[in-house]
Design a protein around this motif. Sequence first.
Motif: not given
Lengths: 112, 116
Positions: B17-18, B81-84, B89-91, B114-116
């Motif tokens: 996802t972006s 953030v493209t194609s995460a 995952s970060s702050f 947070s990227i799952l």
Amino acid sequence: KQEVTQIPAALSVPEGENLVLNCSFTDSAIYNLQWFRQDPGKGLTSLLLIQSSQREQTSGRLNASLDKSSGRSTLYIAASQPGDSATYLCAVRPRRTNQFYFGTGTSLTVIP
Amino acid sequence: GAVVSQHPSWVICKSGTSVKIECRSLDFQATTMFWYRQFPKQSLMLMATSNEGSKATYEQGVEKDKFLINHASLTLSTLTVTSAHPEDSSFYICSASNQGGSQPQHFGDGTRLSIL
């Protein structure tokens, strides 16, 4: 490249104590230095900003000093309170740039 | 009150996802804004400098095609953030200051991605 170091990395003190946080930087050609507070999972809150021509700044129980020639700054917190518990970051802005270089922070815990 | 607003504060999404993060200066104009990244228990690392009306300046090691920055107005910068992927995952935190640099940097409240 500017490197910023903070000691100690963590500090735990009983309520009411006065304490000092240290920040050192490698390049004395700075424009200003700023101290921030960061609560867990939150952004940064600016505490004090010291211009390169200044020696110290005060706000309430906080006092920050700057010794540019030795590359050091200290943040003094008087009569610490549990609400002061947070991570404290110092950041240095070199001359001719708008960006900041951050230290690794000091995690402060004030025990009631 | 806050002078820099960052939105959203928290994002959870699937890999691929972006994600777009907005940073707004509320009561001043900012020709320059900064995007930082913070990993757990580490300090902030500058990712890029966002310049109004021109291309962003990226720090070494930051992929400009991965982290797209747009600074279309004097009060808004966006980081996409493209194609995460999970390693993204970060702050993420933005900052801005009034003209002249003698004013303090004001920071947004950050976005936890947070990227799952």
